[in-house]
Design a protein around this motif. Structure first.
Motif, PDB file in Angstrom:
ATOM      1  N   VAL A  92    -102.596  17.134  89.682  1.00 40.48           N
ATOM      2  CA  VAL A  92    -102.015  18.477  89.675  1.00 40.48           C
ATOM      3  C   VAL A  92    -101.955  19.009  91.101  1.00 40.48           C
ATOM      4  O   VAL A  92    -100.920  19.519  91.546  1.00 40.48           O
ATOM      5  CB  VAL A  92    -102.806  19.428  88.746  1.00 40.48           C
ATOM      6  N   TYR A 140    -103.692  22.808  85.383  1.00 42.84           N
ATOM      7  CA  TYR A 140    -104.439  21.686  84.811  1.00 42.84           C
ATOM      8  C   TYR A 140    -104.877  22.020  83.382  1.00 42.84           C
ATOM      9  O   TYR A 140    -104.708  21.213  82.460  1.00 42.84           O
ATOM     10  CB  TYR A 140    -105.642  21.367  85.696  1.00 42.84           C
ATOM     11  N   SER A 142    -101.926  21.948  81.093  1.00 42.01           N
ATOM     12  CA  SER A 142    -101.493  20.575  80.805  1.00 42.01           C
ATOM     13  C   SER A 142    -102.411  19.936  79.766  1.00 42.01           C
ATOM     14  O   SER A 142    -101.935  19.219  78.885  1.00 42.01           O
ATOM     15  CB  SER A 142    -101.422  19.731  82.081  1.00 42.01           C
ATOM     16  N   ALA A 198    -100.716  16.758  77.699  1.00 40.25           N
ATOM     17  CA  ALA A 198    -100.348  15.890  78.822  1.00 40.25           C
ATOM     18  C   ALA A 198    -101.620  15.372  79.478  1.00 40.25           C
ATOM     19  O   ALA A 198    -102.560  16.122  79.695  1.00 40.25           O
ATOM     20  CB  ALA A 198     -99.506  16.663  79.831  1.00 40.25           C
ATOM     21  N   SER A 222    -101.484  21.228  76.395  1.00 40.36           N
ATOM     22  CA  SER A 222    -100.197  20.694  75.927  1.00 40.36           C
ATOM     23  C   SER A 222    -100.297  19.228  75.506  1.00 40.36           C
ATOM     24  O   SER A 222     -99.339  18.690  74.957  1.00 40.36           O
ATOM     25  CB  SER A 222     -99.131  20.848  77.002  1.00 40.36           C
ATOM     26  N   GLN A 253     -95.831  12.464  85.053  1.00 43.87           N
ATOM     27  CA  GLN A 253     -96.681  13.591  85.410  1.00 43.87           C
ATOM     28  C   GLN A 253     -95.872  14.761  85.951  1.00 43.87           C
ATOM     29  O   GLN A 253     -96.109  15.915  85.587  1.00 43.87           O
ATOM     30  CB  GLN A 253     -97.741  13.185  86.454  1.00 43.87           C
ATOM     31  N   ALA A 303     -94.064  16.472  83.106  1.00 46.41           N
ATOM     32  CA  ALA A 303     -94.980  17.268  82.277  1.00 46.41           C
ATOM     33  C   ALA A 303     -95.306  18.600  82.961  1.00 46.41           C
ATOM     34  O   ALA A 303     -95.278  19.662  82.325  1.00 46.41           O
ATOM     35  CB  ALA A 303     -96.257  16.478  82.002  1.00 46.41           C
ATOM     36  N   LEU A 304     -95.587  18.562  84.252  1.00 48.41           N
ATOM     37  CA  LEU A 304     -95.924  19.786  84.981  1.00 48.41           C
ATOM     38  C   LEU A 304     -94.688  20.659  85.183  1.00 48.41           C
ATOM     39  O   LEU A 304     -94.773  21.891  85.088  1.00 48.41           O
ATOM     40  CB  LEU A 304     -96.602  19.449  86.306  1.00 48.41           C
ATOM     41  N   LEU A 326     -94.091  22.675  82.113  1.00 48.07           N
ATOM     42  CA  LEU A 326     -94.999  23.826  82.018  1.00 48.07           C
ATOM     43  C   LEU A 326     -94.605  24.936  82.989  1.00 48.07           C
ATOM     44  O   LEU A 326     -94.774  26.122  82.687  1.00 48.07           O
ATOM     45  CB  LEU A 326     -96.439  23.382  82.281  1.00 48.07           C
TER      46      LEU A 326
END
Length: 138
Positions: A61, A46, A49, A54, A52, A23, A26-27, A30
């Motif tokens: 988040v 959020y 994500s 995710a 994308s 997680q 992934a964030l 971004l």
């Protein structure tokens, strides 16, 4: 995800001393993957994500942004009591808040002059001064 993008996110998390969970990676991708600074709300991150692909919950988040703040990777800019933005640019700089679009952008730092600040109460120090200039289209 390009190798440089992945590396940038991993290095960013390592700078903050954070474990690179799925997680967080992934964030981080971004937020800093392309090397550009961002101003995001938890809700906008959020949504990004989700776009994308995710799979990250809104609660995750929020918790991850708080961990990024605590690690010194982003700074929180409170626009009003109910809206916070998270900024990946960490130097002291002012912001424009666009009331009509609820967008936060950087304002020119070299044009800001602060002539003085009040003395901090005894036993305290000023840790930061946030300047948010609210704009409305005429």
């Amino acid at each position: 995800m390009a190798v440089t993008t992945r590396n940038r996110g991993e290095e960013w998390l390592a700078r903050g001393g954070l474990r690179p969970t799925r997680q967080r990676l992934a964030l981080a991708h971004l937020l800093v993957g392309d090397g550009h600074d961002r101003h995001v709300t938890a809700e906008s991150l959020y949504a990004a994500s989700n776009r994308s692909g995710a799979k990250v919950s809104l609660a995750t988040v929020y918790n991850t942004l708080r961990a990024f703040c605590d690690a010194g990777l982003v700074q929180e800019v409170v626009v009003d009591g109910s809206r916070s933005y998270f900024d990946t640019r960490l130097d002291d700089h002012p912001h424009f808040y666009w009331e009509d679009s609820a967008e936060l952008t950087d304002a020119p730092k070299d044009q800001l002059q602060i002539a003085g600040l009040p003395e901090a109460p005894q036993g305290t120090v000023i840790s930061r001064v946030d300047v948010v200039i609210r704009l409305r289209r005429s």
